[in-house]
Design an enzyme around this catalytic site. Structure first.
Site, mmCIF file in Angstrom:
data_model
loop_
_atom_site.group_PDB
_atom_site.id
_atom_site.type_symbol
_atom_site.label_atom_id
_atom_site.label_comp_id
_atom_site.label_asym_id
_atom_site.label_seq_id
_atom_site.Cartn_x
_atom_site.Cartn_y
_atom_site.Cartn_z
ATOM 1 N N HIS A 55 0.826 -1.214 0.000
ATOM 2 C CA HIS A 55 0.000 0.000 0.000
ATOM 3 C C HIS A 55 0.862 1.268 0.000
ATOM 4 C CE1 HIS A 55 -3.552 -2.390 1.095
ATOM 5 N NE2 HIS A 55 -2.909 -2.871 2.141
HETATM 6 C C1 BDR Z 1 -3.129 1.274 5.155
HETATM 7 O O1 BDR Z 1 -3.453 0.965 6.512
HETATM 8 C C2 BDR Z 1 -2.289 0.769 7.262
HETATM 9 O O2 BDR Z 1 -2.435 -0.340 8.101
HETATM 10 C C3 BDR Z 1 -1.177 0.567 6.271
HETATM 11 O O3 BDR Z 1 0.049 1.042 6.788
HETATM 12 C C4 BDR Z 1 -1.621 1.353 5.082
HETATM 13 O O4 BDR Z 1 -1.230 2.703 5.187
HETATM 14 C C5 BDR Z 1 -3.736 0.222 4.242
HETATM 15 O O5 BDR Z 1 -5.121 0.209 4.370
#
Ligand code: BDR
Ligand code: CA
Length: 303
Positions: A240
């Site tokens: 992500h």
């Molecule tokens: C996002 O949520 C967090 O847990 C991760 O770091 C990322 O930024 C993904 O949904």
């Protein structure tokens, strides 16, 4: 070199994003700002300091928000990122501390000092950015770009069936940011769930990476196992936060569409990002990604 501020809630994929950004010569990371999210602000700040140090850099770290704008913290995802936020891997304590200046003030100051130059990359809850534009709304037209990892515009959520974790964690902050008129690019689950680090590649990384990078591979193993538990058979974990950095390095990794996006603030759809063709302001929503090209680029920088 593009001057960037990375706003993080470090977090395993945040750590990968930091490592990637600090090894990308196209980016000049002038500071990291921290937010609660994947853990408490104390732990996300400590993790950020440790990761910067492990990457062999001395970029300053500014501590930011410790809770959502106007609600209780509801969600600390230790099952995804570990009790310490970094996969419970043995790591040293950082030798440096966060700067005295607050993250929100650092963002305001930098944007004013360098009008139309700064790219902000928030990859956690949007609390720091929301506070910055509430405190100094005159900075809104002065950002070059804001590349947000957050939202699930045309796909299901990951923390609820409707909502992505960063938006769900502080929906009021996200609503304020999306309504602000900032030059926003949304790197949401629409593209990040197509950008997986395959298990086989991770195994190779753990074996063949440099001494510096193997820690990141070991940490990612924890995150990989979490993905396999929630989504059996997925065969990888989503990059992500690294993808948001990737879009700053090379916007051609993604295809974007212009939409008006609002955030649901109540009921079971709280945190949902809803797009409509009508309405202003518009944001740029990433709808497709050259996942393999991005993955090769990411690995080329971090391995
Ligand atoms: C996002 O949520 C967090 O847990 C991760 O770091 C990322 O930024 C993904 O949904
Ligand atoms: Ca994050």
């Amino acid at each position: 070199m593009k001057p960037v501020i990375l706003d993080v809630d470090t977090g395993i994929d945040d750590a990968l994003a930091i490592f990637y950004a600090l090894h990308s010569p196209e980016l000049d990371v002038i500071g990291l700002t921290t937010c609660f999210g994947n853990n408490t602000i104390e732990k996300t700040t400590r993790n950020t300091l440790v990761i910067v140090e492990m990457a062999g850099k001395s970029v300053p770290v500014y501590k930011g928000a410790d809770q959502p704008l106007n609600r209780e913290t509801r969600h600390i995802p230790t099952h995804v990122h570990g009790d310490d936020g970094l996969g419970n891997c043995p790591i040293p304590e950082p030798s440096r501390e966060a700067e005295d200046e607050h993250a929100v003030d650092f963002i305001i100051r930098q944007v004013k000092e360098r009008p139309n130059e700064i790219t902000l990359i928030p990859v956690g809850p949007l609390t720091n950015l929301a506070q910055a534009i509430e405190k100094a709304p005159e900075i809104i037209p002065l950002f070059k770009e804001v590349i947000i990892m957050g939202g699930a515009v045309f796909v299901p959520g990951n923390v609820t069936p409707h909502s992505e974790a960063n938006i769900y964690t502080d929906p009021e902050a996200a609503a304020l940011v999306f309504a602000s008129g900032l030059p926003i690019t949304v790197v949401g689950l629409d593209v990040t769930m197509k950008t997986l680090l395959p298990q086989t590649v991770l195994a190779d990384w753990q074996e063949k990476g440099t001494e510096e990078s193997r820690f990141f591979a070991d940490m990612t193993h924890y995150y990989m196992q979490a993905y396999e538990t929630f989504l059996p058979g997925i065969g990888g974990c989503a990059l992500h936060d690294p993808l948001a950095v990737g879009v700053a390095v090379n916007p051609d990794f993604v295809r974007k569409e212009s939409w008006h996006v609002k955030v649901i603030l109540e009921g079971e759809e709280t945190g949902k990002t809803v797009a409509s063709p009508a309405g202003e302001p518009k944001v740029q929503v990433c709808t497709d990604v050259q996942a393999e090209t991005f993955l090769d680029h990411f690995l080329g920088r971090v391995l």
